[in-house]
Design an enzyme around this catalytic site. Sequence first.
Site, PDB file in Angstrom:
ATOM      1  N   ALA A 296      95.130   8.140  -7.597  1.00 12.21           N
ATOM      2  CA  ALA A 296      95.012   9.431  -8.274  1.00 12.21           C
ATOM      3  C   ALA A 296      93.885   9.367  -9.304  1.00 12.21           C
ATOM      4  O   ALA A 296      94.105   9.004 -10.465  1.00 12.21           O
ATOM      5  CB  ALA A 296      96.336   9.814  -8.934  1.00 12.21           C
TER       6      ALA A 296
ATOM      7  N   THR B 284      90.802  11.903  -8.794  1.00 13.66           N
ATOM      8  CA  THR B 284      90.217  13.245  -8.812  1.00 13.66           C
ATOM      9  C   THR B 284      91.150  14.272  -9.439  1.00 13.66           C
ATOM     10  O   THR B 284      92.366  14.251  -9.223  1.00 13.66           O
ATOM     11  CB  THR B 284      89.868  13.672  -7.373  1.00 13.66           C
TER      12      THR B 284
ATOM     13  N   SER C 169      83.134  13.805  -9.245  1.00 14.74           N
ATOM     14  CA  SER C 169      82.191  12.698  -9.433  1.00 14.74           C
ATOM     15  C   SER C 169      82.105  12.261 -10.893  1.00 14.74           C
ATOM     16  O   SER C 169      81.823  11.100 -11.188  1.00 14.74           O
ATOM     17  CB  SER C 169      80.800  13.104  -8.930  1.00 14.74           C
TER      18      SER C 169
ATOM     19  N   ILE D 159      94.819  14.072  -3.390  1.00 19.86           N
ATOM     20  CA  ILE D 159      95.389  12.722  -3.379  1.00 19.86           C
ATOM     21  C   ILE D 159      95.972  12.432  -1.988  1.00 19.86           C
ATOM     22  O   ILE D 159      97.045  12.920  -1.627  1.00 19.86           O
ATOM     23  CB  ILE D 159      96.468  12.552  -4.475  1.00 19.86           C
TER      24      ILE D 159
ATOM     25  N   GLN E 199      76.302  18.496  20.724  1.00 18.33           N
ATOM     26  CA  GLN E 199      75.175  19.141  21.409  1.00 18.33           C
ATOM     27  C   GLN E 199      75.073  18.688  22.858  1.00 18.33           C
ATOM     28  O   GLN E 199      74.794  19.486  23.755  1.00 18.33           O
ATOM     29  CB  GLN E 199      73.874  18.824  20.661  1.00 18.33           C
TER      30      GLN E 199
ATOM     31  N   GLY F 286      77.279  20.622  25.012  1.00 17.31           N
ATOM     32  CA  GLY F 286      77.039  22.063  25.130  1.00 17.31           C
ATOM     33  C   GLY F 286      78.228  22.860  24.628  1.00 17.31           C
ATOM     34  O   GLY F 286      78.875  22.491  23.640  1.00 17.31           O
TER      35      GLY F 286
ATOM     36  N   GLU G  39      85.107   9.167  -2.127  1.00 17.70           N
ATOM     37  CA  GLU G  39      84.706   7.904  -2.780  1.00 17.70           C
ATOM     38  C   GLU G  39      83.252   7.937  -3.244  1.00 17.70           C
ATOM     39  O   GLU G  39      82.502   6.978  -3.103  1.00 17.70           O
ATOM     40  CB  GLU G  39      84.979   6.705  -1.860  1.00 17.70           C
TER      41      GLU G  39
ATOM     42  N   GLU H 167      75.179  11.993  -2.232  1.00 15.65           N
ATOM     43  CA  GLU H 167      74.140  12.271  -3.224  1.00 15.65           C
ATOM     44  C   GLU H 167      74.289  11.319  -4.417  1.00 15.65           C
ATOM     45  O   GLU H 167      73.306  10.765  -4.922  1.00 15.65           O
ATOM     46  CB  GLU H 167      74.225  13.725  -3.691  1.00 15.65           C
TER      47      GLU H 167
END
Length: 381
Positions: A122, A124, A130, A155, A336, A339, A363, A367
């Site tokens: 726990a 976030t 972040s 969680i 792709q 199709g 995690e 970025e």
Amino acid sequence: MKHSEEKEMIRDMARRVAEEQVRPLIASMEESDRFPEELVEIYGDLGLLQMWVPEEYGGPGGDLTSVCLAKEEIGKVSLAASTLCANNSIGLILPLLEFGSEAQKRRYLTESAKGRIVTSVAITEPESGSDVASLRTMARRDGDSYVINGQKSWITFAKQSAYMLVFARTAEGKGYEGISTFIVDCKTPGLKIGKAEHKMGRHGAPSYQVSFEDMRVDADCLLGPEGSGFKSCMRILDLNRPTVGASSLGLAQGAMDQAMRYASDRKQFGKPIAAFQAIQFKIADMAMKIGSARALLYDVAAELDSGDMSRLTLLSSMAKCYCTDVAMEVAIEAVQVHGSYGYSTEYPVERFMRDAKLNQILEGTNEIHRLIIARELFGRR
């Protein structure tokens, strides 16, 4: 990539479990986001749930490479089932091995070694992703206890967990230095599991909102000294992130295998579409990316397993970021190749594409990992 005979046995075992035990469960997991509780006992009996518990505490004594091999094989079939594999690592085993007292290790690792419990982490919160330093959950010292109040979100396995690793603020106005870590029994009064999140993918690994309402825990639930929570958080994530890359690597391989199978069977203009250069180039690109990701991942795992942690943060971010990016790229191209059928739930590649996205986010978003990698590289100059 060549591994020891013992590690190849782990890979083979995980492959059999994926095909014989996991694959039949995928439909029910997809339909309702059902947690595959039957896998807990299966994984536990084979040591796949508790791989990192040292032998001295009754565990298999696995290492990072072993965990990655198992998670990669299961990831070829199901990312959610791969997430459950070695689940106890980030929520209990790694935190205890790195920061726990001997009494805490004896208490929790010996229980984990039995292979019957699931754990969760726990960190976030609704307003803190972040930016871990901005978390608001508070833990107030009261005699021989701490009283915890706050909210957590996203969680994974919260409802199914026996223990939850909770990060909470024990001091106001100290930023990172005011955060501490607690091992919490999920039966503790005041711990409330809220609604399950409705996610795009990774069905079967449900995530929940969690709240703490005057939840009182004994002071010996504190992991490490007060104020060391951010340090422990970063360390635990660094140690575990390559395993997220392993799950994604497995997904990428599974998507490529499906694309090759479909391209060999599907005929257009009188020949299998695998005969067309456009399709061949897609498969070739997939193979190169997967091969590069696999080489990076197991090179990282080997260095860390050797005991050389001097580049831990750099290497863990590289492995997690690159493998999860490759998984997304390969999954999209696999769709792709199929199709219109790639957009149908009749084929697994649409599930692979939905599942792949999440590992680029959790995690630490990719970025953030690019920032970490750059800072580590420039800092080393």
